[in-house]
Design an enzyme around this catalytic site. Structure first.
Site, PDB file in Angstrom:
ATOM      1  N   CYS A  90      17.968   2.251  33.886  1.00 19.76           N
ATOM      2  CA  CYS A  90      16.726   1.830  33.234  1.00 19.76           C
ATOM      3  C   CYS A  90      16.913   1.557  31.739  1.00 19.76           C
ATOM      4  O   CYS A  90      17.524   0.553  31.404  1.00 19.76           O
ATOM      5  CB  CYS A  90      15.623   2.836  33.528  1.00 19.76           C
ATOM      6  SG  CYS A  90      14.000   2.080  33.461  1.00 19.76           S
ATOM      7  N   HIS A 192      15.743   5.532  39.237  1.00 21.04           N
ATOM      8  CA  HIS A 192      15.801   6.953  38.894  1.00 21.04           C
ATOM      9  C   HIS A 192      15.844   7.736  40.209  1.00 21.04           C
ATOM     10  O   HIS A 192      15.699   7.180  41.289  1.00 21.04           O
ATOM     11  CB  HIS A 192      14.542   7.374  38.124  1.00 21.04           C
ATOM     12  CG  HIS A 192      14.335   6.624  36.853  1.00 21.04           C
ATOM     13  ND1 HIS A 192      15.149   6.767  35.752  1.00 21.04           N
ATOM     14  CD2 HIS A 192      13.378   5.726  36.486  1.00 21.04           C
ATOM     15  CE1 HIS A 192      14.701   5.999  34.769  1.00 21.04           C
ATOM     16  NE2 HIS A 192      13.637   5.348  35.192  1.00 21.04           N
TER      17      HIS A 192
HETATM   18  N1  GLN Z   1      11.505   1.444  27.935  1.00 25.46           N
HETATM   19  C1  GLN Z   1      12.055   0.724  29.004  1.00 25.46           C
HETATM   20  C2  GLN Z   1      11.037  -0.070  29.820  1.00 25.46           C
HETATM   21  O1  GLN Z   1       9.898   0.344  29.953  1.00 25.46           O
HETATM   22  C3  GLN Z   1      12.827   1.671  29.891  1.00 25.46           C
HETATM   23  C4  GLN Z   1      11.982   2.699  30.608  1.00 25.46           C
HETATM   24  C5  GLN Z   1      12.795   3.693  31.372  1.00 25.46           C
HETATM   25  O2  GLN Z   1      13.892   4.044  31.002  1.00 25.46           O
HETATM   26  N2  GLN Z   1      12.240   4.213  32.427  1.00 25.46           N
HETATM   27  O3  GLN Z   1      11.372  -1.123  30.350  1.00 25.46           O
END
Ligand code: GLN
Length: 269
Positions: A90, A192
């Site tokens: 992510c 995740h």
């Molecule tokens: N900030 C990034 C997004 O919203 C990554 C979010 C995350 O790591 N879950 O795309």
């Protein structure tokens, strides 16, 4: 054989529990009797040498900080050039690409390990279970949980990791329903979970890459194929997640038997 697993900047990229990927790799190596070390690498220290680097998800602000620190440190790029494995999830996935959006709405330069570019999506935030079919025929379906606003385009220098069946993955809209990206031993994903706890076959693929890279760098003999582990508990979790994440079952609230918790289920420290 030995393996050093590095969890990169957990204080910046630890929001979603993706540090568990490092724990999974470390444990799956040790369960097989392979010497393995797990390092938590903080952003105020030079990044240590390692065989596998795990980057997790994070919030927009810390994500910009992490990218800047990695760019100025340089070790991650060096390690990847030397054949180390990088698994980035992510926010981590976005920052190992070429550019990504920050909390300020501006695009920020990534570390450039993977030919992917991320922009802020126009639609709603992608939140929920993901099911994706890997393009590597040796891997079974991937399951995970996504929570991001970024939309990621995979360039010609990388290949998508999987085709999305449920969820958004790299982006929304026809033609964009791929998930993650891979190039050599560098892999990024929106999943995740931690993704390696939910997908042990993926964990073992990365473990195999990590051991091969370590042997190459140390001039040692290439490792023998990984011993098979008893993954009954992981497979029970997968079956439950695959069933609850499948398109026809997403609203199902069926109760499932859960596997007992325990740290030393296989009796190996
Ligand atoms: N900030 C990034 C997004 O919203 C990554 C979010 C995350 O790591 N879950 O795309």
């Amino acid at each position: 054989m030995s393996l050093v697993v590095v969890v990169v900047y957990p204080e910046l990229l630890g929001t979603y529990g993706d540090g568990g990927n490092g724990v999974v790799l470390w444990r799956r190596a040790r369960w097989r009797g392979i010497r393995s070390e797990l390092l938590m690498a903080s952003s105020d220290q030079p990044l240590p040498d390692g065989d596998v680097y795990c980057l997790g998800g994070g919030e927009d602000g810390p994500q910009v900080q992490a990218a800047a620190a990695l760019r100025s440190d340089g070790r991650l790029q060096g390690a990847a050039d030397e054949g180390a494995v990088v698994l980035a999830v992510c926010a981590g996935y976005q920052i190992i690409g070429t550019s990504f959006p920050g909390a300020d709405g501006e695009q920020h330069p990534g570390v450039g390990l993977l030919d992917v570019a991320t922009v802020k999506g126009q639609g709603p935030r992608a939140v929920g279970e993901v099911l994706a079919g890997p393009f590597d025929p040796g891997l079974p379906f991937l399951t995970g949980f996504e929570n991001h606003s970024g939309v990621t385009t995979v360039g010609p220098g990388a290949s998508p990791l999987a085709a999305v069946q449920v969820g958004s993955g790299n982006g929304v809209g026809p033609g964009h329903l791929t998930e993650g990206a891979v190039s050599g031993r560098v892999m990024g994903t929106y999943l995740h979970g931690p993704v390696l706890a939910r997908n042990p076959a993926l964990a073992d693929l990365l473990l195999d890459w990590g051991l091969k890279g370590a042997a190459e760098r140390r001039g040692q003999e290439l490792p023998t194929p990984l011993a098979v582990l008893d993954d009954a508990e992981e497979e029970a979790l997968r079956a439950e997640r695959l069933a609850s994440g499948s398109p026809g079952r997403r609203r199902s609230r069926r109760r499932h038997r859960t596997a007992p918790a325990g740290d030393d289920l296989r009796g190996v420290p």
